[in-house]
Design a protein around this motif. Structure first.
Motif, PDB file in Angstrom:
ATOM      1  N   ASP A  23       1.208  -1.125   0.023  1.00 49.10           N
ATOM      2  CA  ASP A  23       0.238   0.032  -0.047  1.00 49.10           C
ATOM      3  C   ASP A  23       0.527   1.018   0.418  1.00 49.10           C
ATOM      4  OD1 ASP A  23       0.746   0.671   2.718  1.00 49.10           O
ATOM      5  OD2 ASP A  23      -1.018   0.132   3.430  1.00 49.10           O
ATOM      6  N   GLY A  24      -0.014   2.346  -0.145  1.00 54.79           N
ATOM      7  CA  GLY A  24       1.114   3.504  -0.497  1.00 54.79           C
ATOM      8  C   GLY A  24       1.893   4.266   0.875  1.00 54.79           C
ATOM      9  N   ASP A  25       1.451   3.517   1.781  1.00 55.76           N
ATOM     10  CA  ASP A  25       2.287   3.901   3.655  1.00 55.76           C
ATOM     11  C   ASP A  25       3.218   3.557   3.585  1.00 55.76           C
ATOM     12  OD1 ASP A  25       0.408   6.381   3.557  1.00 55.76           O
ATOM     13  OD2 ASP A  25      -0.949   5.100   5.323  1.00 55.76           O
ATOM     14  N   GLU A  26       3.261   2.018   3.350  1.00 58.55           N
ATOM     15  CA  GLU A  26       3.964   0.963   2.708  1.00 58.55           C
ATOM     16  C   GLU A  26       5.246   1.664   2.209  1.00 58.55           C
ATOM     17  OE1 GLU A  26       2.028  -2.931   4.964  1.00 58.55           O
ATOM     18  OE2 GLU A  26       1.663  -2.151   2.166  1.00 58.55           O
ATOM     19  N   LEU A  27       4.690   1.847   0.874  1.00 59.40           N
ATOM     20  CA  LEU A  27       5.847   1.922   0.223  1.00 59.40           C
ATOM     21  C   LEU A  27       6.976   3.293   0.198  1.00 59.40           C
ATOM     22  CD1 LEU A  27       4.415   1.633  -3.561  1.00 59.40           C
ATOM     23  CD2 LEU A  27       6.183  -0.017  -2.517  1.00 59.40           C
ATOM     24  N   ARG A  28       5.750   4.053   1.037  1.00 63.85           N
ATOM     25  CA  ARG A  28       6.758   5.654   1.971  1.00 63.85           C
ATOM     26  C   ARG A  28       7.723   5.327   2.946  1.00 63.85           C
ATOM     27  NH1 ARG A  28       2.156   7.860  -0.432  1.00 63.85           N
ATOM     28  NH2 ARG A  28       0.711   7.497   1.214  1.00 63.85           N
ATOM     29  N   GLU A  29       7.595   4.056   3.660  1.00 58.80           N
ATOM     30  CA  GLU A  29       7.769   4.031   4.936  1.00 58.80           C
ATOM     31  C   GLU A  29       9.734   3.209   4.955  1.00 58.80           C
ATOM     32  OE1 GLU A  29       7.681   1.490   8.307  1.00 58.80           O
ATOM     33  OE2 GLU A  29       5.847   1.918   7.584  1.00 58.80           O
ATOM     34  N   ARG A  45      24.815   4.228  -4.248  1.00 50.42           N
ATOM     35  CA  ARG A  45      24.513   2.923  -4.840  1.00 50.42           C
ATOM     36  C   ARG A  45      23.142   2.392  -4.375  1.00 50.42           C
ATOM     37  NH1 ARG A  45      30.500   2.293  -5.594  1.00 50.42           N
ATOM     38  NH2 ARG A  45      30.532   2.763  -7.876  1.00 50.42           N
ATOM     39  N   TYR A  46      21.976   2.584  -5.089  1.00 48.06           N
ATOM     40  CA  TYR A  46      21.045   1.318  -4.556  1.00 48.06           C
ATOM     41  C   TYR A  46      20.013   0.435  -5.203  1.00 48.06           C
ATOM     42  CZ  TYR A  46      20.555   5.988  -0.637  1.00 48.06           C
ATOM     43  OH  TYR A  46      21.243   6.373   0.011  1.00 48.06           O
ATOM     44  N   ILE A  47      19.870  -0.432  -4.734  1.00 45.75           N
ATOM     45  CA  ILE A  47      19.117  -1.178  -5.138  1.00 45.75           C
ATOM     46  C   ILE A  47      17.560  -1.573  -4.872  1.00 45.75           C
ATOM     47  CG2 ILE A  47      18.430  -3.738  -5.960  1.00 45.75           C
ATOM     48  CD1 ILE A  47      21.393  -4.612  -6.041  1.00 45.75           C
ATOM     49  N   ILE A  48      16.267  -1.784  -5.622  1.00 44.95           N
ATOM     50  CA  ILE A  48      15.154  -1.908  -5.318  1.00 44.95           C
ATOM     51  C   ILE A  48      15.321  -2.855  -5.250  1.00 44.95           C
ATOM     52  CG2 ILE A  48      13.375  -0.345  -4.792  1.00 44.95           C
ATOM     53  CD1 ILE A  48      14.712   2.011  -5.228  1.00 44.95           C
ATOM     54  N   ASN A  49      14.156  -3.978  -4.864  1.00 45.67           N
ATOM     55  CA  ASN A  49      14.539  -5.509  -5.174  1.00 45.67           C
ATOM     56  C   ASN A  49      12.780  -5.829  -4.940  1.00 45.67           C
ATOM     57  OD1 ASN A  49      13.588  -8.006  -5.798  1.00 45.67           O
ATOM     58  ND2 ASN A  49      16.352  -8.535  -4.737  1.00 45.67           N
ATOM     59  N   VAL A  50      11.885  -5.622  -6.319  1.00 46.69           N
ATOM     60  CA  VAL A  50      11.054  -5.600  -6.001  1.00 46.69           C
ATOM     61  C   VAL A  50      10.077  -6.656  -6.725  1.00 46.69           C
ATOM     62  CG1 VAL A  50      10.194  -3.422  -5.557  1.00 46.69           C
ATOM     63  CG2 VAL A  50      10.302  -4.123  -7.648  1.00 46.69           C
ATOM     64  N   ARG A  51      11.172  -7.206  -7.076  1.00 44.50           N
ATOM     65  CA  ARG A  51      11.099  -9.114  -7.312  1.00 44.50           C
ATOM     66  C   ARG A  51       9.683  -9.197  -7.397  1.00 44.50           C
ATOM     67  NH1 ARG A  51      12.065 -10.573 -11.786  1.00 44.50           N
ATOM     68  NH2 ARG A  51      12.386 -13.280 -11.998  1.00 44.50           N
ATOM     69  N   HIS A  52       9.239  -9.430  -5.883  1.00 42.72           N
ATOM     70  CA  HIS A  52       8.011 -10.578  -4.954  1.00 42.72           C
ATOM     71  C   HIS A  52       6.714  -9.962  -4.802  1.00 42.72           C
ATOM     72  CE1 HIS A  52      10.807 -13.875  -5.604  1.00 42.72           C
ATOM     73  NE2 HIS A  52      11.297 -13.116  -4.594  1.00 42.72           N
ATOM     74  N   LEU A  53       7.028  -8.267  -5.807  1.00 46.05           N
ATOM     75  CA  LEU A  53       5.866  -7.324  -5.511  1.00 46.05           C
ATOM     76  C   LEU A  53       5.132  -7.614  -5.842  1.00 46.05           C
ATOM     77  CD1 LEU A  53       5.409  -4.423  -3.851  1.00 46.05           C
ATOM     78  CD2 LEU A  53       5.933  -3.068  -5.525  1.00 46.05           C
ATOM     79  N   GLU A  54       3.786  -6.447  -5.500  1.00 46.89           N
ATOM     80  CA  GLU A  54       2.456  -6.691  -5.827  1.00 46.89           C
ATOM     81  C   GLU A  54       2.113  -5.301  -5.356  1.00 46.89           C
ATOM     82  OE1 GLU A  54      -0.490  -9.647  -4.831  1.00 46.89           O
ATOM     83  OE2 GLU A  54       1.302 -10.888  -4.258  1.00 46.89           O
ATOM     84  N   ALA A  55       2.155  -4.799  -6.824  1.00 48.40           N
ATOM     85  CA  ALA A  55       2.002  -3.481  -6.456  1.00 48.40           C
ATOM     86  C   ALA A  55       0.194  -2.899  -7.003  1.00 48.40           C
ATOM     87  CB  ALA A  55       2.551  -2.491  -6.988  1.00 48.40           C
ATOM     88  N   PRO A  56      -1.171  -2.465  -6.221  1.00 46.16           N
ATOM     89  CA  PRO A  56      -2.331  -2.667  -7.255  1.00 46.16           C
ATOM     90  C   PRO A  56      -2.494  -0.983  -7.889  1.00 46.16           C
ATOM     91  CG  PRO A  56      -2.624  -2.042  -4.494  1.00 46.16           C
ATOM     92  CD  PRO A  56      -0.974  -3.036  -5.411  1.00 46.16           C
ATOM     93  N   ARG A  57      -2.850  -0.844  -8.407  1.00 49.66           N
ATOM     94  CA  ARG A  57      -3.161   0.830  -9.366  1.00 49.66           C
ATOM     95  C   ARG A  57      -3.173   2.053  -7.936  1.00 49.66           C
ATOM     96  NH1 ARG A  57      -1.181   2.022 -14.190  1.00 49.66           N
ATOM     97  NH2 ARG A  57      -0.941  -0.654 -15.499  1.00 49.66           N
ATOM     98  N   SER A  58      -3.938   1.058  -6.883  1.00 46.15           N
ATOM     99  CA  SER A  58      -4.259   2.217  -6.031  1.00 46.15           C
ATOM    100  C   SER A  58      -3.103   3.071  -4.763  1.00 46.15           C
ATOM    101  CB  SER A  58      -5.125   1.548  -5.099  1.00 46.15           C
ATOM    102  OG  SER A  58      -4.407   0.619  -4.012  1.00 46.15           O
ATOM    103  N   THR A  59      -1.956   1.858  -5.618  1.00 45.35           N
ATOM    104  CA  THR A  59      -0.101   2.796  -5.009  1.00 45.35           C
ATOM    105  C   THR A  59       0.400   3.818  -5.816  1.00 45.35           C
ATOM    106  OG1 THR A  59       0.827   1.078  -5.269  1.00 45.35           O
ATOM    107  CG2 THR A  59       0.135   1.025  -3.795  1.00 45.35           C
ATOM    108  N   SER A  60      -0.373   3.781  -6.845  1.00 52.21           N
ATOM    109  CA  SER A  60      -0.219   5.314  -8.088  1.00 52.21           C
ATOM    110  C   SER A  60       0.456   6.378  -7.369  1.00 52.21           C
ATOM    111  CB  SER A  60      -0.526   6.044  -9.048  1.00 52.21           C
ATOM    112  OG  SER A  60      -2.039   6.505  -9.047  1.00 52.21           O
ATOM    113  N   GLY A  61      -0.901   7.017  -6.601  1.00 52.85           N
ATOM    114  CA  GLY A  61       0.401   8.013  -5.719  1.00 52.85           C
ATOM    115  C   GLY A  61       1.317   7.977  -5.003  1.00 52.85           C
ATOM    116  N   ALA A  62       1.842   7.029  -4.405  1.00 44.44           N
ATOM    117  CA  ALA A  62       2.693   7.097  -3.852  1.00 44.44           C
ATOM    118  C   ALA A  62       4.032   6.329  -4.395  1.00 44.44           C
ATOM    119  CB  ALA A  62       2.650   5.700  -2.697  1.00 44.44           C
ATOM    120  N   VAL A  63       3.601   6.311  -5.625  1.00 41.99           N
ATOM    121  CA  VAL A  63       4.916   5.858  -6.532  1.00 41.99           C
ATOM    122  C   VAL A  63       5.339   7.284  -6.913  1.00 41.99           C
ATOM    123  CG1 VAL A  63       5.234   4.559  -8.373  1.00 41.99           C
ATOM    124  CG2 VAL A  63       3.946   3.247  -7.139  1.00 41.99           C
ATOM    125  N   PHE A  64       4.884   7.915  -7.694  1.00 39.60           N
ATOM    126  CA  PHE A  64       4.976   9.528  -8.137  1.00 39.60           C
ATOM    127  C   PHE A  64       5.587   9.830  -6.904  1.00 39.60           C
ATOM    128  CE2 PHE A  64       4.095  13.783  -8.323  1.00 39.60           C
ATOM    129  CZ  PHE A  64       4.127  13.882  -9.881  1.00 39.60           C
TER     130      PHE A  64
END
Length: 129
Positions: A23-29, A45-64
């Motif tokens: 969810d968006g709050d978790e992504l921001r945290e 240098r950073y890796i964001i490893n989201v290999r096992h992520l499920e991101a519903p469209r409702s998280t688009s605000g946080a992703v942005f």
């Protein structure tokens, strides 16, 4: 959603693993924790490893919001490089594409990979400013 941070001493890479339905709050945290941990370690240098992520469209605000607001507020330097390991879930691919575009449009060096090893190679090959 669960997340954890790792620091790879030899390569000086901070890696964020995100697993499960987000969810968006978790992504921001998780993003804020990654930035703080990276600053603590002096990482560029950073890796964001989201290999096992499920991101519903409702998280688009946080992703942005993460690159559009949080990065500047947290003082994340545009000299960092960020590799994203894409999710296996095809329905969540939109999130990494949107994230990468938003970051690049704001001056951060971000690249998405299907394979973690290739992500690490790119990070180590890319000069740090």
């Amino acid at each position: 959603m669960a997340w954890k941070l790792e620091y790879h001493e030899q390569s000086q890479i901070v890696e964020l693993h995100i697993n499960g339905r987000a969810d968006g709050d978790e992504l921001r945290e998780a993003a804020a924790a990654r930035i703080a941990f990276g600053k603590e370690k002096g990482a560029k240098r950073y890796i964001i490893n989201v290999r096992h992520l499920e991101a519903p469209r409702s998280t688009s605000g946080a992703v942005f919001e993460i690159p559009a607001r949080l990065y500047d507020e947290a003082g994340l330097s545009r000299s960092v490089t960020i590799a994203v390991v894409a999710p296996m879930d095809a329905q969540s691919q939109w999130a990494v594409n949107f994230f990468e575009d938003t970051c690049v449009n704001r001056g951060w060096r971000v690249e998405t990979f299907l394979d973690r090893d290739r992500a690490v190679d790119w990070l180590l090959e890319t000069p740090v400013w």
